[in-house]
Design a protein around this motif. Sequence first.
Motif, short mmCIF file in Angstrom:
data_model
loop_
_atom_site.label_atom_id
_atom_site.label_comp_id
_atom_site.label_asym_id
_atom_site.label_seq_id
_atom_site.Cartn_x
_atom_site.Cartn_y
_atom_site.Cartn_z
N ALA A 139 6.14 8.78 -6.89
CA ALA A 139 6.82 8.37 -5.66
C ALA A 139 7.62 7.09 -5.89
CB ALA A 139 5.80 8.15 -4.54
N LYS A 140 8.80 7.01 -5.28
CA LYS A 140 9.66 5.84 -5.39
C LYS A 140 9.45 4.97 -4.15
CE LYS A 140 11.47 7.35 -9.20
NZ LYS A 140 11.11 6.69 -10.49
N LEU A 141 8.71 3.88 -4.32
CA LEU A 141 8.30 3.05 -3.18
C LEU A 141 8.58 1.58 -3.43
CD1 LEU A 141 4.81 4.75 -2.64
CD2 LEU A 141 6.89 5.17 -1.30
N LYS A 142 8.61 0.84 -2.33
CA LYS A 142 8.78 -0.61 -2.39
C LYS A 142 7.73 -1.27 -1.49
CE LYS A 142 12.62 -1.22 -4.89
NZ LYS A 142 12.66 -2.03 -6.13
N VAL A 143 7.11 -2.33 -2.00
CA VAL A 143 6.21 -3.16 -1.20
C VAL A 143 7.04 -4.31 -0.65
CG1 VAL A 143 4.14 -4.59 -1.20
CG2 VAL A 143 4.28 -2.61 -2.72
N ILE A 144 7.03 -4.49 0.68
CA ILE A 144 7.93 -5.49 1.28
C ILE A 144 7.19 -6.62 2.00
CG2 ILE A 144 9.84 -3.86 1.48
CD1 ILE A 144 9.15 -3.60 4.49
N TYR A 145 5.87 -6.51 2.18
CA TYR A 145 5.15 -7.55 2.94
C TYR A 145 3.67 -7.44 2.63
CZ TYR A 145 3.97 -10.46 7.08
OH TYR A 145 3.52 -11.45 7.93
N ASN A 146 3.04 -8.59 2.45
CA ASN A 146 1.60 -8.65 2.18
C ASN A 146 0.86 -8.93 3.48
OD1 ASN A 146 -0.90 -8.89 1.00
ND2 ASN A 146 -0.29 -10.44 -0.49
N ILE A 147 0.30 -7.89 4.09
CA ILE A 147 -0.34 -8.03 5.40
C ILE A 147 -1.61 -8.86 5.30
CG2 ILE A 147 -1.31 -6.81 7.39
CD1 ILE A 147 0.36 -4.35 6.49
N LYS A 155 -13.57 -10.10 -3.31
CA LYS A 155 -12.52 -11.09 -3.55
C LYS A 155 -12.97 -12.22 -4.46
CE LYS A 155 -13.40 -13.92 0.60
NZ LYS A 155 -12.83 -14.38 1.88
N ASP A 156 -14.28 -12.43 -4.57
CA ASP A 156 -14.79 -13.46 -5.47
C ASP A 156 -14.65 -13.05 -6.93
OD1 ASP A 156 -15.47 -15.05 -3.31
OD2 ASP A 156 -17.55 -14.33 -3.23
N TYR A 157 -14.35 -11.76 -7.16
CA TYR A 157 -14.24 -11.24 -8.52
C TYR A 157 -12.82 -10.76 -8.83
CZ TYR A 157 -19.27 -11.49 -8.11
OH TYR A 157 -20.56 -11.95 -7.92
N LEU A 158 -12.16 -10.15 -7.85
CA LEU A 158 -10.77 -9.74 -7.99
C LEU A 158 -10.16 -9.71 -6.59
CD1 LEU A 158 -8.43 -8.83 -9.79
CD2 LEU A 158 -9.20 -6.47 -9.50
N ASN A 159 -9.38 -10.73 -6.29
CA ASN A 159 -8.86 -10.87 -4.92
C ASN A 159 -7.50 -10.20 -4.79
OD1 ASN A 159 -8.89 -11.61 -2.27
ND2 ASN A 159 -8.25 -13.71 -2.62
N ILE A 160 -7.54 -8.86 -4.68
CA ILE A 160 -6.30 -8.11 -4.48
C ILE A 160 -6.09 -7.91 -2.98
CG2 ILE A 160 -6.50 -6.96 -6.70
CD1 ILE A 160 -7.50 -4.49 -5.28
N PRO A 161 -4.85 -7.78 -2.54
CA PRO A 161 -4.59 -7.58 -1.11
C PRO A 161 -5.33 -6.36 -0.56
CG PRO A 161 -2.55 -8.02 -2.28
CD PRO A 161 -3.61 -7.81 -3.33
N SER A 162 -5.67 -6.44 0.72
CA SER A 162 -6.31 -5.30 1.37
C SER A 162 -5.28 -4.32 1.93
CB SER A 162 -7.23 -5.77 2.50
OG SER A 162 -8.28 -6.55 1.98
N ASP A 163 -4.19 -4.85 2.48
CA ASP A 163 -3.15 -4.00 3.06
C ASP A 163 -1.77 -4.61 2.86
OD1 ASP A 163 -4.46 -1.65 4.42
OD2 ASP A 163 -5.56 -3.27 5.40
N VAL A 164 -0.77 -3.73 2.74
CA VAL A 164 0.62 -4.15 2.55
C VAL A 164 1.52 -3.21 3.35
CG1 VAL A 164 0.33 -5.22 0.28
CG2 VAL A 164 0.72 -2.75 0.44
N PHE A 165 2.74 -3.66 3.63
CA PHE A 165 3.76 -2.77 4.19
C PHE A 165 4.55 -2.17 3.04
CE2 PHE A 165 3.75 -5.28 8.34
CZ PHE A 165 3.15 -4.25 9.05
N VAL A 166 4.70 -0.84 3.08
CA VAL A 166 5.39 -0.10 2.02
C VAL A 166 6.46 0.79 2.64
CG1 VAL A 166 5.10 1.65 0.22
CG2 VAL A 166 3.36 -0.12 0.52
N VAL A 167 7.60 0.89 1.98
CA VAL A 167 8.67 1.80 2.40
C VAL A 167 9.15 2.58 1.18
CG1 VAL A 167 9.45 0.30 4.28
CG2 VAL A 167 10.48 0.05 2.02
#
Length: 343
Positions: free
Chosen positions: A114-122, A221-233
């Motif tokens: 899929a060709k996607l873009k992440v535009i915002y870190n919720i 998050k104390d071990y790997l703090n990756i975002p939980s949700d993002v806006f994708v288009v």
Amino acid sequence: MKRKTLVAVWLLVVAVFLAACGAAGRNDQTGGTAGKAKKDKTESLRVALWSQPITEQTNLLVEKEKGFFKEKGLNITLIPGAGGGDAIKNILSGQADIAFTDPGSLFFALDKGAKLKVIYNIYPQNVFNVVSLKDKQITKPEDLKGKKIGVYSLASGTRQNLLVLLHQAGLSERDVTIVETGLLNFAPLMQGQVDATAATDTGLVMAKEKGLGDVNVMEVKDYLNIPSDVFVVTEKTYNEKKELLQMFLEAYRNSAQWMIDHPEEAASLATKYAIDGKDEQRNLQIIKLRNGSSVSPLTEEKGLGALDVNVLQQAADTYKTLGLVKNDLNMAEVVADDLLPQQ
């Protein structure tokens, strides 16, 4: 004769002047109307949610009351879903313009081409955890070896983040027994059917309301703090609707800031709009948790929604190591921060 000529010239000048004034008046009127029409015109955007409308999304649900998006000339439609994968499917099928989704669902879609873009870190903070009763003495990831652990489902973020946590301790799925428990995953924990359960911070709040006793909580998050949700288009939407997306992100940031600044008001309004929002005090707890997960040192510097491509790359690499995706994912090609509102 000379005077007649002068009079004729004077009359011609007056006529030209009056005609010019009339044209200018018509132009002003037309321009004003066009300007007003442009100002009054609203553009539509469809947002695919990962869930039904829930309390933690109150800033999106109160548009009728607050008008954050209307103020930017936008009319938004929220499309409920059953997981981040649903949100991605809705933008890929053209049913929605923007997906409110999780990094795992993003990685799975990218892995399939899929060709996607992440535009915002919720939510830049990882909201997942692993919870156990105190008497189990599970206080670190290594203690999970040989244990029976509940997850919502094998396709859920609870399982994915459990694997991330195990990986940090040099363990894998083979070192534990994973049990699908459904959304009511704390009941098996309380009944002793599992030794620990993978959940979220808001899930823990509701479990404590239902009588969950003293517990140990390991925050992923104390071990790997990756975002939980993002806006994708999709790349297509990103290329064709940049101005609208910028307007949307400005409005969303304003709504998120409102919820941070006015959690009590948000908790009250959630009773009207969220399917899980009947208890105002619980709403307040959930909203405060989500407000906390919306900020980070990076957002303090660059504003809400700021994206960290290195963190997302680390997450994508971890998913590849865990075998959750097959291909190397280059997040620098996926993350687009040019639409983010300025501070």
